[in-house]
Design an enzyme around this catalytic site. Structure first.
Site, PDB file in Angstrom:
ATOM      1  NE  ARG A   1      -4.327  -1.275   0.065  1.00  0.00           N
ATOM      2  CZ  ARG A   1      -4.487  -2.364  -0.700  1.00  0.00           C
ATOM      3  NH1 ARG A   1      -3.508  -2.770  -1.492  1.00  0.00           N
ATOM      4  NH2 ARG A   1      -5.615  -3.048  -0.668  1.00  0.00           N
TER       5      ARG A   1
ATOM      6  CD  GLU B   1      -2.820   3.219  -5.432  1.00  0.00           C
ATOM      7  OE1 GLU B   1      -1.849   3.000  -4.683  1.00  0.00           O
ATOM      8  OE2 GLU B   1      -3.678   2.378  -5.695  1.00  0.00           O
TER       9      GLU B   1
ATOM     10  CG  HIS C   1      -3.130  -0.709  -6.706  1.00  0.00           C
ATOM     11  ND1 HIS C   1      -3.553  -0.071  -5.580  1.00  0.00           N
ATOM     12  CD2 HIS C   1      -3.114  -2.034  -6.392  1.00  0.00           C
ATOM     13  CE1 HIS C   1      -3.790  -0.950  -4.619  1.00  0.00           C
ATOM     14  NE2 HIS C   1      -3.519  -2.168  -5.088  1.00  0.00           N
TER      15      HIS C   1
END
Ligand code: GLV
Ligand code: GLV
Length: 310
Positions: A223, A252, A271
């Site tokens: 993360r 993000e 991602h």
């Protein structure tokens, strides 16, 4: 029959199984539902199938009096206030296992790309800088015999360790309670495989980056907020580390004009750790199985709060 809100369409046929038993409302857009729309649609739902892009916080849970099951289409549940769900006896499902190998593969791809400077090499070909073979052009570092520090020894960490043994790397695993200070200076690669929690937020900051070798690379497929982005950009520009290969970032998505992207040795992908057809379909199946079980009042096949009576 219950009412379910699904915050994005999913690959494969799993949602058909949900539709066969329940009334299903699928958010049709490419972008996640804005908060107001998320609350509006979740308010009357008994089942919620959500993505890591949906903040399912205590206020949202409180605004949904009928909610009986939350199924997150991810292994990480940092976007869900699990304590608030548990207090309401709402089970929270996640999708471990089915994405482990895909994420392990992407981690190795990032490690090798960063150590062997693939983005720079590829750019050199495209921009006409590949003028001749040169003895000292684009020299990188070896993965074989490298010491790789895995921060987090869960399923994904173990899958990465298995792959690394095949590459002849030396693997060191730091578990939840192992301090990193003594391990960072020894590592040629530091790869993050821990969940995002209050304890791991900012785990890799200025001091940790300074402790790494100037030839080392950092890999993050966990993360974004586990790494301090500003400190990472500084460390790359100052030559404190040689590279950073990131599948996840903070913020993000990372804006295309973010300064991190022009720092030397930065490699960022969007991602996509679990982004294979097979893994994303398996995640959809598991997420639907979790929701179906939760709505039936049965234990979910995979839940992060299995104690929550449903
Ligand atoms: C993806 O990041 C996941 O947690 O599944
Ligand atoms: C995730 O599945 C992990 O345990 O690493």
């Amino acid at each position: 029959m219950s009412r379910c809100f699904v915050t994005r369409d999913l690959p494969g046929r799993a949602l058909d199984r949900l539709r066969a038993e329940h009334e299903v409302d699928v958010w049709p857009d490419r972008f996640p539902p804005p908060r107001e729309r998320l609350i509006e649609s979740a308010r009357s739902a008994q089942g919620l199938l959500c993505m890591l892009t949906d903040p399912i916080d205590a206020d949202l849970i409180a605004a949904c009096p009928d909610l009986r099951a939350i199924s997150n289409y991810a292994v990480g549940v940092d976007n869900v206030d699990v304590a608030a769900a548990t207090a309401r006896a709402i089970p929270v499902g996640n999708t471990p296992g089915v994405l482990t190998e895909a994420t392990g593969d992407l981690t190795l791809a990032l490690m090798l790309a960063s150590l062997r400077r693939l983005p720079e090499g590829e750019a050199a070909v495209r921009t006409g800088e590949w003028l001749t073979w040169e003895p000292a052009f684009l020299l990188g570092s070896d993965l074989h015999r490298a010491t790789v520090l895995l921060v987090g020894g869960g399923r994904i960490g173990q899958a990465v360790a298995r792959r690394l043994r095949g590459f002849g790397a030396r693997v060191v695993v730091a578990g939840r309670d192992d301090p990193l200070d003594a391990l960072l200076p020894e590592a040629d690669v530091v790869s993050l495989h821990c969940p995002l929690t209050e304890k791991t937020r900012g785990l890799i900051g200025a001091d940790e980056l300074k402790a790494m070798k100037p030839t080392a690379v950092l890999v993050n497929t966990a993360r974004g907020p586990i790494v301090d982005t500003a400190a990472l950009e500084h460390a790359l520009r100052a030559g404190e580390i040689a590279g950073a290969a990131l599948d996840v970032t903070d913020p993000e998505p990372l804006p295309a004009d973010h300064p991190l992207l022009t720092a030397p040795g930065a490699l960022v992908v969007p991602h996509m750790g679990s982004a294979t057809q097979a893994a994303r379909e398996a995640m959809a199946d598991l997420a639907v199985d979790n929701l179906l079980a939760g709505l039936r009042g049965e234990p979910m096949p995979q839940s992060v709060n299995p104690g929550a009576p449903s």
